[in-house]
Motif scaffolding. Structure first.
Motif, PDB file in Angstrom:
ATOM      1  N   VAL A 171      37.676  62.055  71.095  1.00 13.87           N
ATOM      2  CA  VAL A 171      36.245  62.265  70.854  1.00 13.87           C
ATOM      3  C   VAL A 171      35.726  61.239  69.851  1.00 13.87           C
ATOM      4  CG1 VAL A 171      34.512  63.863  69.992  1.00 13.87           C
ATOM      5  CG2 VAL A 171      36.380  64.708  71.420  1.00 13.87           C
ATOM      6  N   TYR A 172      36.520  60.960  68.813  1.00  8.12           N
ATOM      7  CA  TYR A 172      36.118  59.978  67.806  1.00  8.12           C
ATOM      8  C   TYR A 172      35.947  58.592  68.436  1.00  8.12           C
ATOM      9  CZ  TYR A 172      36.386  56.839  63.797  1.00  8.12           C
ATOM     10  OH  TYR A 172      36.125  55.849  62.875  1.00  8.12           O
ATOM     11  N   GLN A 204      28.230  54.300  70.073  1.00 15.63           N
ATOM     12  CA  GLN A 204      27.486  53.561  69.056  1.00 15.63           C
ATOM     13  C   GLN A 204      27.205  52.126  69.497  1.00 15.63           C
ATOM     14  OE1 GLN A 204      28.588  54.003  64.818  1.00 15.63           O
ATOM     15  NE2 GLN A 204      30.173  55.407  65.526  1.00 15.63           N
ATOM     16  N   PHE A 256      24.152  66.519  65.883  1.00 16.90           N
ATOM     17  CA  PHE A 256      25.282  65.602  65.771  1.00 16.90           C
ATOM     18  C   PHE A 256      25.142  64.631  64.606  1.00 16.90           C
ATOM     19  CE2 PHE A 256      25.806  66.889  70.243  1.00 16.90           C
ATOM     20  CZ  PHE A 256      27.146  67.240  70.210  1.00 16.90           C
ATOM     21  N   PHE A 298      26.771  59.967  69.371  1.00 21.91           N
ATOM     22  CA  PHE A 298      26.045  61.010  70.101  1.00 21.91           C
ATOM     23  C   PHE A 298      24.621  61.154  69.565  1.00 21.91           C
ATOM     24  CE2 PHE A 298      30.309  62.089  71.405  1.00 21.91           C
ATOM     25  CZ  PHE A 298      30.144  62.618  72.678  1.00 21.91           C
ATOM     26  N   ASP A 343      32.890  58.446  70.587  1.00 25.59           N
ATOM     27  CA  ASP A 343      31.684  58.323  69.764  1.00 25.59           C
ATOM     28  C   ASP A 343      31.504  56.891  69.289  1.00 25.59           C
ATOM     29  OD1 ASP A 343      29.519  59.886  68.172  1.00 25.59           O
ATOM     30  OD2 ASP A 343      30.503  58.638  66.664  1.00 25.59           O
ATOM     31  N   GLU A 366      30.726  68.152  71.916  1.00 29.08           N
ATOM     32  CA  GLU A 366      30.328  66.874  72.500  1.00 29.08           C
ATOM     33  C   GLU A 366      30.296  66.899  74.029  1.00 29.08           C
ATOM     34  OE1 GLU A 366      31.866  66.254  68.403  1.00 29.08           O
ATOM     35  OE2 GLU A 366      32.509  67.390  70.172  1.00 29.08           O
ATOM     36  N   SER A 398      40.840  65.311  69.301  1.00 28.71           N
ATOM     37  CA  SER A 398      39.941  64.857  68.232  1.00 28.71           C
ATOM     38  C   SER A 398      39.847  63.335  68.175  1.00 28.71           C
ATOM     39  CB  SER A 398      40.406  65.405  66.881  1.00 28.71           C
ATOM     40  OG  SER A 398      41.762  65.020  66.625  1.00 28.71           O
ATOM     41  N   LYS A 406      29.235  67.522  61.760  1.00 27.55           N
ATOM     42  CA  LYS A 406      29.623  66.901  63.033  1.00 27.55           C
ATOM     43  C   LYS A 406      29.898  65.408  62.863  1.00 27.55           C
ATOM     44  CE  LYS A 406      29.796  68.669  66.404  1.00 27.55           C
ATOM     45  NZ  LYS A 406      30.908  69.407  67.052  1.00 27.55           N
ATOM     46  N   ASN A 407      28.967  64.705  62.206  1.00 25.37           N
ATOM     47  CA  ASN A 407      29.148  63.278  61.912  1.00 25.37           C
ATOM     48  C   ASN A 407      29.524  62.484  63.157  1.00 25.37           C
ATOM     49  OD1 ASN A 407      29.179  60.979  60.286  1.00 25.37           O
ATOM     50  ND2 ASN A 407      31.356  61.186  59.820  1.00 25.37           N
ATOM     51  N   ARG A 408      28.641  62.556  64.161  1.00 31.90           N
ATOM     52  CA  ARG A 408      28.846  61.816  65.404  1.00 31.90           C
ATOM     53  C   ARG A 408      27.658  60.868  65.617  1.00 31.90           C
ATOM     54  NH1 ARG A 408      33.564  62.757  65.160  1.00 31.90           N
ATOM     55  NH2 ARG A 408      34.691  64.384  66.306  1.00 31.90           N
TER      56      ARG A 408
END
Length: 236
Positions: free
Chosen positions: A226-227, A234, A88, A98, A230, A150, A223, A93-95
């Motif tokens: 999910v963003y 953080q 991730f 996660f 995430d 995810e 999408s 993926k850039n999460r």
């Protein structure tokens, strides 16, 4: 005749006393220091003999394989979580949320392994990574693919945490409900203080994450959901 009976009784008592003496370090030391055999004395002080002067007591002999199996499981799961974190953290993926979650779980499992190794050595044991230790409560280390989305990664992490919680419960139960010779209250207390509550909290947190994200993804285009999820991870 009376003299013969008295001598026989004295000999029996002497043998019994010697057997009892062998259970105590003090008597082992006295025997070693009074022995003329230098090799026996050297073996005693180098730890190569079967001396009673060690840190082992209670049921450590019977529970040690179970703990070593749990150590192996934590190391394997730490590696799996690290792979998830790396997955991730890639530019595809850039999460970062996660990645932070799974990096934390990886670090925790590794630190738990180190703490357990210290606990085993504190109780007079040696952790042997050249031997695979299995028990009826062993945690499965079978790996599937870790390149998942995810939501499936949360399900995978939840299953992993439940396996680790079950493994800790097994060791605790083994140390608590064994026979008198195999029971080890100190190890049971150690697992209760350091693993059971922590694993229960981890299972609760991940189950909440999985259910929340599953609800957020019940839209035609998940999408954005999910963003935002995430972003939420953080901040945790």
């Amino acid at each position: 005749m009376k003299i013969f009976v008295a001598l026989a009784l004295f000999a029996c008592l002497g043998s019994l006393a010697q057997a009892v003496d062998n259970e105590y370090c003090q008597n082992t030391v006295i025997t070693a220091c009074s022995s003329s055999a230098f090799s026996a004395l050297t073996g005693f002080f180098t730890g190569k003999s079967n001396s009673i002067c060690n840190a082992r007591f209670a049921g450590i002999d019977h529970i040690e394989p179970e703990i070593q199996s749990y150590i192996n499981a934590n190391l394997a799961k730490s590696y799996d979580y690290l792979l998830l974190a790396t997955h991730f953290n890639s530019y595809q993926k850039n999460r970062p949320g996660f990645q932070k979650l799974y990096q934390g779980l990886s670090d925790r499992s590794f630190e738990d392994s180190i703490a357990l190794i210290k606990q085993v050595t504190r109780r007079g044991g040696i952790v042997d990574f050249n031997t695979r230790h299995e028990s009826s409560g062993s945690v499965s280390t079978k790996r599937g693919t870790l390149e998942v989305d995810e939501l499936h990664s949360l399900a995978l992490a939840l299953d992993t945490e439940k396996q680790l919680a079950t493994g800790a419960t097994h060791v605790h139960s083994r140390a608590t409900h064994a026979t008198d010779a195999e029971r080890d209250p100190e190890l049971a207390h150690y697992f209760e203080e350091n693993f059971l509550g922590k694993q229960a909290e981890s299972v609760r947190k991940l189950s909440g994450y999985a259910n929340d994200l599953a609800k957020l993804m019940k839209v035609p285009d998940p999408s954005l959901s999910v963003y935002l999820f995430d972003e939420y991870l953080q901040k945790q």
